[in-house]
Design a protein around this motif. Structure first.
Motif, short mmCIF file in Angstrom:
data_model
loop_
_atom_site.label_atom_id
_atom_site.label_comp_id
_atom_site.label_asym_id
_atom_site.label_seq_id
_atom_site.Cartn_x
_atom_site.Cartn_y
_atom_site.Cartn_z
N ASP A 18 0.81 -1.22 0.00
CA ASP A 18 0.00 0.00 0.00
C ASP A 18 0.85 1.27 0.00
N GLU A 19 1.92 1.29 0.79
CA GLU A 19 2.69 2.52 0.99
C GLU A 19 3.81 2.72 -0.03
N VAL A 20 4.40 1.64 -0.53
CA VAL A 20 5.57 1.77 -1.39
C VAL A 20 5.30 1.28 -2.82
N VAL A 21 4.81 0.04 -2.94
CA VAL A 21 4.70 -0.60 -4.25
C VAL A 21 3.65 0.08 -5.14
N ARG A 22 2.48 0.34 -4.58
CA ARG A 22 1.40 0.94 -5.37
C ARG A 22 1.81 2.27 -6.00
N PRO A 23 2.36 3.23 -5.22
CA PRO A 23 2.79 4.49 -5.86
C PRO A 23 3.86 4.29 -6.93
N LYS A 24 4.79 3.33 -6.71
CA LYS A 24 5.83 3.06 -7.73
C LYS A 24 5.21 2.54 -9.02
N LEU A 25 4.23 1.63 -8.89
CA LEU A 25 3.59 1.07 -10.09
C LEU A 25 2.77 2.13 -10.82
N ILE A 26 2.09 3.01 -10.07
CA ILE A 26 1.32 4.09 -10.72
C ILE A 26 2.27 5.00 -11.49
N GLU A 27 3.42 5.30 -10.90
CA GLU A 27 4.42 6.15 -11.56
C GLU A 27 5.01 5.46 -12.78
N GLU A 28 5.30 4.14 -12.64
CA GLU A 28 5.96 3.39 -13.72
C GLU A 28 5.05 3.16 -14.92
N ASN A 33 -6.67 4.98 -12.94
CA ASN A 33 -7.60 4.51 -11.92
C ASN A 33 -6.82 3.66 -10.91
N PRO A 34 -7.01 3.90 -9.60
CA PRO A 34 -6.26 3.09 -8.62
C PRO A 34 -6.60 1.60 -8.67
N MET A 35 -7.77 1.24 -9.23
CA MET A 35 -8.14 -0.17 -9.33
C MET A 35 -7.37 -0.89 -10.45
N GLN A 36 -6.70 -0.13 -11.32
CA GLN A 36 -5.91 -0.74 -12.39
C GLN A 36 -4.58 -1.28 -11.89
N VAL A 37 -4.13 -0.81 -10.74
CA VAL A 37 -2.83 -1.21 -10.21
C VAL A 37 -2.85 -2.69 -9.88
N PRO A 38 -1.92 -3.48 -10.42
CA PRO A 38 -1.91 -4.92 -10.15
C PRO A 38 -1.66 -5.22 -8.68
N ALA A 39 -2.25 -6.31 -8.21
CA ALA A 39 -2.05 -6.78 -6.85
C ALA A 39 -2.00 -8.31 -6.88
N ILE A 40 -1.55 -8.91 -5.79
CA ILE A 40 -1.57 -10.37 -5.70
C ILE A 40 -3.00 -10.77 -5.35
N ALA A 166 -0.92 -15.86 -8.25
CA ALA A 166 -1.87 -15.30 -9.22
C ALA A 166 -2.04 -13.82 -8.93
N THR A 167 -1.82 -12.99 -9.94
CA THR A 167 -1.95 -11.55 -9.77
C THR A 167 -3.08 -11.02 -10.63
N THR A 168 -3.47 -9.77 -10.39
CA THR A 168 -4.51 -9.13 -11.20
C THR A 168 -3.90 -8.40 -12.39
N ALA A 169 -2.59 -8.56 -12.61
CA ALA A 169 -1.91 -7.88 -13.72
C ALA A 169 -2.40 -8.44 -15.06
N LYS A 170 -2.44 -7.56 -16.05
CA LYS A 170 -2.89 -7.98 -17.39
C LYS A 170 -1.75 -8.57 -18.21
N THR A 171 -0.53 -8.10 -17.96
CA THR A 171 0.63 -8.58 -18.74
C THR A 171 1.71 -9.08 -17.80
N ASP A 172 2.65 -9.82 -18.37
CA ASP A 172 3.77 -10.34 -17.59
C ASP A 172 4.67 -9.22 -17.09
N ASP A 173 4.82 -8.16 -17.89
CA ASP A 173 5.68 -7.04 -17.49
C ASP A 173 5.14 -6.35 -16.23
N GLU A 174 3.82 -6.16 -16.18
CA GLU A 174 3.20 -5.56 -15.00
C GLU A 174 3.40 -6.46 -13.78
N ALA A 175 3.19 -7.77 -13.96
CA ALA A 175 3.34 -8.71 -12.86
C ALA A 175 4.79 -8.78 -12.40
N ARG A 176 5.73 -8.76 -13.36
CA ARG A 176 7.15 -8.80 -13.01
C ARG A 176 7.53 -7.56 -12.20
#
Length: 188
Positions: A18-28, A33-40, A166-176
């Motif tokens: 919540d505090e570190v990974v999510r903001p990094k993924l939004i930036e990257e 939409n915050p619901m687009q951010v991949p999660a486990i 299993a993640t909610t990511a759409k692509t392997d790059d997002e999951a990686r």
């Protein structure tokens, strides 16, 4: 993302997400939409016990060890059909599996990354190509005794296990990117 917590307890890995990974993924990836951010989504742990053809009690012993590792009772998997060349009859116990979600899932992933993987002998990092094309990651562990819950002296036998994340990511790059930010030790 509110989920049921035990008396306000949030797993360490969930806080990190919540505090570190999510903001990094939004930036990257520039999610709007915050619901687009991949999660486990879930973690499935499977332990195949091939030797259970000779001794059917081995599957239940493996299930006991898997329950200690996962913190949840596993399901004993049985053969769907008979295969005479492997001496397998229909309904014979062949292994066990457990699906973890929410708090237990984050606790397991935290223990996997910080405790179990560094204890693996000759560990050179996880294979960054073990994604399935839809953002799910699979890894194999040869010895289940790398987990601190298993007493090495009392372990009757050493089994391998498969861990599928299993993640909610759409692509392997997002999951990686998600797993790399969660401190998964991928090979370079």
């Amino acid at each position: 993302m509110a989920e049921m917590q035990l008396d306000g307890y949030t797993p360490r890995m969930r806080k990190h997400y919540d505090e570190v990974v999510r903001p990094k993924l939004i930036e990257e990836f520039g999610y709007k939409n915050p619901m687009q951010v991949p999660a486990i989504d879930k973690v499935v742990i499977n332990m195949g016990v091939g030797e259970s053809t000779a001794d059917s009690k081995k599957a239940s012993v493996a299930a006991g060890d898997l329950a200690l590792i996962a913190g949840q009772a596993p399901v004993i998997t049985r053969a769907r059909k008979a295969i005479s060349t492997f001496k397998v009859r229909e309904g014979m116990p062949l292994g066990c599996m457990v699906t973890l979600r929410k708090t237990r899932m984050y606790e397991f992933v935290d223990r996997l990354v910080t405790i179990a993987l560094p204890r693996v002998r000759d560990f050179r990092g996880l294979n960054p190509k073990s994604f399935d094309g839809r953002g799910n990651y699979a890894l194999g562990i040869k010895e289940h005794i790398v987990f601190p819950e298993i007493n090495y002296d009392r372990a009757e036998q050493i089994w391998g296990m498969d861990v599928i994340i299993a993640t909610t990511a759409k692509t392997d790059d997002e999951a990686r990117a998600l797993l790399r930010h969660l401190n998964f030790p991928f090979r370079q």
